[in-house]
Motif scaffolding. Structure first.
Motif, PDB file in Angstrom:
ATOM      1  N   GLY A   1       0.692  -1.106   0.125  1.00  0.00           N
ATOM      2  CA  GLY A   1      -0.166  -0.213   0.280  1.00  0.00           C
ATOM      3  C   GLY A   1       1.059   1.134   0.198  1.00  0.00           C
ATOM      4  N   TRP A   2       2.084   0.493  -0.790  1.00  0.00           N
ATOM      5  CA  TRP A   2       2.528   2.100  -0.807  1.00  0.00           C
ATOM      6  C   TRP A   2       1.739   3.196  -1.049  1.00  0.00           C
ATOM      7  N   ASP A   3       1.504   3.405  -2.230  1.00  0.00           N
ATOM      8  CA  ASP A   3       0.476   5.186  -2.950  1.00  0.00           C
ATOM      9  C   ASP A   3       0.285   5.527  -1.733  1.00  0.00           C
ATOM     10  N   ASP A   4      -0.750   4.415  -1.348  1.00  0.00           N
ATOM     11  CA  ASP A   4      -1.675   4.864   0.015  1.00  0.00           C
ATOM     12  C   ASP A   4      -1.337   5.285   1.268  1.00  0.00           C
ATOM     13  N   ALA A   5      -0.045   4.893   1.246  1.00  0.00           N
ATOM     14  CA  ALA A   5       0.816   5.385   3.454  1.00  0.00           C
ATOM     15  C   ALA A   5       0.422   6.279   3.399  1.00  0.00           C
ATOM     16  N   LEU A   6      -0.021   6.464   4.686  1.00  0.00           N
ATOM     17  CA  LEU A   6       0.328   8.039   5.380  1.00  0.00           C
ATOM     18  C   LEU A   6       1.238   8.178   6.496  1.00  0.00           C
ATOM     19  N   PRO A   7       2.509   9.157   6.387  1.00  0.00           N
ATOM     20  CA  PRO A   7       3.054   9.102   7.460  1.00  0.00           C
ATOM     21  C   PRO A   7       2.625   9.092   9.302  1.00  0.00           C
TER      22      PRO A   7
END
Length: 221
Positions: free
Chosen positions: A215-221
Motif C-alpha cells: 500500500g505504498w501509494d496510500d501510506a500516510l506518515p
C-alpha cells in the motif's frame, strides 16, 4: 619531499576529478580519450593506461547511466582490478551491475568477496547486496541486509516494504511504507520504478507487486 609532493598532487587531482565529472559522463564514448601522459603496464600485455585511470573508471561506475544503458562500460570499470585484484570497491560495483542485469548468483558472490576483503566496508555495500538478494528471491535476507543500515532513505524503506509484502507480512510492509512516505511524501510506485535500475522485467514486476501489496501509494506518515 618529491615523493610526498607527488602523493599530494595525486590526491588533489583525484578529489577534483570526483567533483567535476558530470553525471552523464559514463555515456560519452570519448570520455576516456584525454590528453594526458601515458605509461605502460608491463605486468599485463604491455597495455597502456593513464596515471589517474582507476579514479576515472570508478567515477564512471558511480553514474546511474552505466547500469542500464551501457553494459560494455563494465569492462572499463573492472580495469582497476588489473592494477589491484584486491580492490573491494570495484568488486562490489561489478557485483551490483551483474545483479542488476539479472545474474544474482554471480553478483552476490562478488559482493561477498568484496565484504571479505573489506570487513569495515561503507554502507552502500549493504544496499548493493540487497539488490542481488532480491534478484534471487531471498526477501528475508534483503530485510536482514538493509536492517544493518543505521539510517535509511525513502528508497530503502520501499525495498523493505516490498520484501515484507512479498513474504506475506503485510503489517510490517505497511509500517515500512509509512516510514518511507514520511521521508518522501511525493514518491510514488511509478516514480520508484522509473528510478529502479534492474534490467529484467520480472524483477521490476516483483518490486511493483510488493509495493502495491504494501500500500505504498496510500501510506500516510
Amino acid at each position: 619531499m618529491g615523493g610526498f609532493g607527488g602523493i599530494a598532487r595525486c590526491r588533489k587531482h583525484q578529489h577534483t576529478e570526483s567533483i567535476r565529472l558530470p553525471r552523464r559522463v559514463a555515456s560519452q564514448p570519448a570520455f576516456a580519450r584525454q590528453r594526458e601522459p601515458r605509461r605502460w603496464n608491463s605486468a599485463k600485455n604491455q597495455q597502456p593506461f593513464r596515471t589517474n585511470e582507476p579514479c576515472r573508471r570508478n567515477a564512471c561506475a558511480d553514474s546511474p547511466i552505466t547500469a542500464t544503458s551501457n553494459w560494455r562500460l563494465v569492462k572499463h570499470i573492472a580495469r582497476p582490478l588489473d592494477l589491484n585484484p584486491y580492490d573491494a570497491d570495484t568488486l562490489a560495483q561489478i557485483g551490483h551491475f551483474r545483479a542488476l542485469r539479472g545474474d544474482g548468483e554471480a553478483g552476490l558472490a562478488l559482493l561477498d568477496k568484496a565484504i571479505q576483503l573489506n570487513p569495515m566496508h561503507p554502507g552502500w555495500y549493504y544496499a548493493d547486496r540487497a539488490a542481488a538478494l532480491f534478484v534471487l528471491g531471498r526477501y528475508r535476507d534483503v530485510v536482514a541486509c538493509l536492517s544493518c543500515l543505521p539510517r535509511k532513505s525513502a528508497w530503502q524503506w520501499a525495498w523493505l516494504a516490498a520484501c515484507h509484502a512479498l513474504e506475506g507480512d503485510v503489517e510490517k510492509a505497511r509500517a515500512c511504507a509509512r516510514q518511507g512516505r514520511a521521508l518522501e511524501p511525493g514518491l510514488t510506485v511509478k516514480d520508484f520504478l522509473a528510478d529502479l535500475r534492474m534490467k529484467r522485467t520480472e524483477d521490476r514486476e516483483r518490486m511493483r507487486l510488493g509495493l502495491q501489496r504494501a500500500g505504498w501509494d496510500d501510506a500516510l506518515p
